[in-house]
Design a protein around this motif. Structure first.
Motif, mmCIF file in Angstrom:
data_model
loop_
_atom_site.group_PDB
_atom_site.id
_atom_site.type_symbol
_atom_site.label_atom_id
_atom_site.label_comp_id
_atom_site.label_asym_id
_atom_site.label_seq_id
_atom_site.Cartn_x
_atom_site.Cartn_y
_atom_site.Cartn_z
ATOM 1 N N GLU A 83 5.818 3.713 0.878
ATOM 2 C CA GLU A 83 5.019 2.574 1.355
ATOM 3 C C GLU A 83 4.489 2.906 2.743
ATOM 4 O OE1 GLU A 83 5.604 -2.163 2.307
ATOM 5 O OE2 GLU A 83 6.998 -1.176 0.940
ATOM 6 N N ILE A 84 3.186 2.637 2.973
ATOM 7 C CA ILE A 84 2.539 2.962 4.248
ATOM 8 C C ILE A 84 1.881 1.744 4.855
ATOM 9 C CG2 ILE A 84 2.136 5.370 3.623
ATOM 10 C CD1 ILE A 84 -0.797 4.533 3.034
ATOM 11 N N GLU A 85 1.479 1.911 6.123
ATOM 12 C CA GLU A 85 0.673 0.867 6.781
ATOM 13 C C GLU A 85 -0.609 1.474 7.276
ATOM 14 O OE1 GLU A 85 2.320 0.870 11.344
ATOM 15 O OE2 GLU A 85 2.992 -0.691 10.022
ATOM 16 N N VAL B 4 6.286 3.127 6.200
ATOM 17 C CA VAL B 4 6.982 1.875 6.471
ATOM 18 C C VAL B 4 8.322 1.843 5.748
ATOM 19 C CG1 VAL B 4 6.875 -0.630 6.196
ATOM 20 C CG2 VAL B 4 4.813 0.641 6.781
ATOM 21 N N LYS B 5 8.330 2.303 4.483
ATOM 22 C CA LYS B 5 9.545 2.212 3.682
ATOM 23 C C LYS B 5 9.498 3.231 2.551
ATOM 24 C CE LYS B 5 12.290 -1.176 1.158
ATOM 25 N NZ LYS B 5 12.363 -2.540 0.663
ATOM 26 N N ARG C 200 0.851 -1.183 0.000
ATOM 27 C CA ARG C 200 0.000 0.000 0.000
ATOM 28 C C ARG C 200 0.893 1.241 0.000
ATOM 29 N NH1 ARG C 200 -3.518 1.776 4.751
ATOM 30 N NH2 ARG C 200 -4.687 3.402 3.740
ATOM 31 N N THR C 201 0.616 2.174 -0.901
ATOM 32 C CA THR C 201 1.435 3.376 -0.989
ATOM 33 C C THR C 201 0.638 4.593 -0.540
ATOM 34 O OG1 THR C 201 0.824 3.847 -3.277
ATOM 35 C CG2 THR C 201 2.756 2.419 -2.924
ATOM 36 N N LYS D 104 1.782 12.763 -7.384
ATOM 37 C CA LYS D 104 1.373 11.349 -7.359
ATOM 38 C C LYS D 104 2.559 10.425 -7.579
ATOM 39 C CE LYS D 104 -2.153 11.523 -10.326
ATOM 40 N NZ LYS D 104 -3.258 11.069 -11.172
ATOM 41 N N ALA D 105 3.423 10.774 -8.498
ATOM 42 C CA ALA D 105 4.580 9.927 -8.794
ATOM 43 C C ALA D 105 5.472 9.746 -7.567
ATOM 44 C CB ALA D 105 5.387 10.530 -9.954
#
Length: 73
Positions: free
Chosen positions: A71-73, A16-17, A2-3, A64-65
């Protein structure tokens, strides 16, 4: 995966990353977006680009790009 691009308006997400490399990754980190930081999604422009975020107490607009590389949680 998930981004940040998938996050809903009004939600708070945690990083997250960071994906990407080189100058682009460094630029995102220089904006205050690092692993573990919480981001509040404030608004999204009518055509979906850019996002308006609140990070570490300040407002930030992000394309958006660039949001796809977070990356999310």
């Amino acid at each position: 995966m998930r981004t940040l691009r998938d996050a809903r308006i009004g939600s708070t997400v945690k990083v997250v990353k960071l994906h990407g490399e080189g100058a682009l990754r460094r630029r995102i980190m220089d904006m205050g977006i690092t692993k573990g930081v919480e981001i509040y999604v404030r608004k999204v422009a009518p055509l979906g680009d850019p996002f308006e975020l609140r990070v570490r107490g300040y407002e930030l607009s992000l394309r958006k790009a660039d949001a796809e590389m977070i990356e999310i949680e």
